[in-house]
Design an enzyme around this catalytic site. Structure first.
Site, PDB file in Angstrom:
ATOM      1  N   HIS A 176       0.820  -1.207   0.000  1.00  0.00           N
ATOM      2  CA  HIS A 176       0.000   0.000   0.000  1.00  0.00           C
ATOM      3  C   HIS A 176       0.858   1.264   0.000  1.00  0.00           C
ATOM      4  O   HIS A 176       1.590   1.515   0.971  1.00  0.00           O
ATOM      5  CB  HIS A 176      -0.893  -0.019   1.244  1.00  0.00           C
ATOM      6  N   HIS A 186      -0.715  10.745  -2.820  1.00  0.00           N
ATOM      7  CA  HIS A 186      -2.028  10.449  -2.246  1.00  0.00           C
ATOM      8  C   HIS A 186      -2.867  11.698  -1.996  1.00  0.00           C
ATOM      9  O   HIS A 186      -4.073  11.711  -2.241  1.00  0.00           O
ATOM     10  CB  HIS A 186      -1.846   9.689  -0.926  1.00  0.00           C
TER      11      HIS A 186
HETATM   12  O1  G3P Z   1      -6.635   1.426  -2.670  1.00  0.00           O
HETATM   13  C1  G3P Z   1      -6.940   1.191  -1.344  1.00  0.00           C
HETATM   14  C2  G3P Z   1      -6.664   2.377  -0.473  1.00  0.00           C
HETATM   15  O2  G3P Z   1      -5.425   2.903  -0.815  1.00  0.00           O
HETATM   16  C3  G3P Z   1      -7.702   3.446  -0.571  1.00  0.00           C
HETATM   17  O3  G3P Z   1      -7.568   4.436   0.378  1.00  0.00           O
HETATM   18  O4  G3P Z   1      -6.930   6.662   1.151  1.00  0.00           O
HETATM   19  O5  G3P Z   1      -5.280   4.815   1.265  1.00  0.00           O
HETATM   20  O6  G3P Z   1      -5.915   5.797  -0.930  1.00  0.00           O
HETATM   21  P1  G3P Z   1      -6.370   5.477   0.470  1.00  0.00           P
HETATM   22 CA    CA Z   2      -4.723   4.467  -2.401  1.00  0.00          CA
END
Ligand code: G3P
Ligand code: CA
Length: 262
Positions: free
Chosen positions: A26, A68
């Site tokens: 992630h 992000h």
């Molecule tokens: O793609 C899953 C997750 O990354 C979505 O939430 O806020 O971490 O981009 P965020």
């Molecule tokens: Ca994400």
């Protein structure tokens, strides 16, 4: 016991494996290095992640960059939106320098991120849309980048924003898409299921607390993979494997792989 998915399309997917859920890093291995930067992607590769989840948007000079947040306050300590800064200026800004001193991460282009993670890495490219007007141009830029870099077999595109995914369905019809959503009540759950049916060609990406075995079975029957986020704790990783998910999106790929390795 993990159930067997019924849909045939499923078994041929490059985005699943038979022995365990795919481990998606992630924002890279973001527990250990600045999120969405080269050090986090490089570490994800070294830890053995099957794929990397990253967030993309367009910067002020139009390039597809990996970031992000809409604004740079949290990541770089400056009160400016990414869309307002050209790439040359973004490159000078260290990311999360206080939390990861000396790590050296800066905001990369998507192309640079792909380069650093190597030729075998799968990518879950999340299209981050903070204004509705950005959805379509962002999706077109992502489709063009995937084609230019020859990544058609290695990219699964996802988004919270239905218009971004719908645009991909026409701009890059063969590119697998995943509808992404987070926790809410039953009424909104129905609404999300409807959007998922329209926008997802390959997968659904529900937040982990929305996932149980019955839900996974239902999505599998629709021919969709189930990748869930964000999961860092061994107990929850094991619960989700037992529920039958195809992938977990984690800040700690090393922990997920160790948890799933006999
Ligand atoms: O793609 C899953 C997750 O990354 C979505 O939430 O806020 O971490 O981009 P965020
Ligand atoms: Ca994400």
């Amino acid at each position: 016991m993990q159930h067997t998915p019924e849909a045939a399309t499923y078994h041929a997917s490059p985005f699943r494996r038979d022995d365990r859920p795919l481990v998606w890093a992630h924002r890279g291995a973001s527990a250990y290095a600045p999120e969405n930067t080269a050090p986090a992607f490089e570490l994800a590769r070294r830890q053995g992640a099957d794929g990397i989840e990253c967030d993309v948007m367009r910067c002020g000079s139009g390039e597809l960059v990996v970031c992000h947040d809409e604004r740079l306050d949290r990541l770089c300590g400056i009160p400016v939106a990414v869309r307002e800064l050209p790439l040359a200026e973004l490159r000078r800004l260290p990311v999360l320098a206080a939390r990861f001193p000396g790590a050296g991460g800066t905001i990369p282009t998507f192309e640079e991120a792909v380069e650093v993670a190597g030729p075998a890495m799968r990518w879950n490219v999340e299209l981050k849309v903070d204004r509705h007007a950005d959805a379509e141009p962002l999706a077109r830029a992502a489709a063009a980048a995937v084609a230019r870099l020859g990544l058609e077999e290695r990219v699964l595109a996802s988004s919270f924003h239905p218009l971004a995914l719908l645009t991909l369905r026409t701009a890059a019809p063969a590119l697998p898409t995943a509808y992404l959503w987070e926790g809410d009540g039953a009424v909104l759950g129905t609404w999300h299921r409807a959007w998922g049916r329209i926008t997802a060609t390959a997968a659904v990406h529900p937040e982990h607390r929305l996932v149980d075995e019955a839900a996974v079975r239902r999505w599998h029957r629709a021919g969709l993979l189930v990748n869930t986020w964000t999961v860092d704790e061994p107990e929850e990783l094991l619960r989700l494997r037992a529920a039958g998910v195809d992938g977990v999106i984690t800040n700690r790929p090393d922990v997920a792989i160790a948890t799933y390795t006999p």
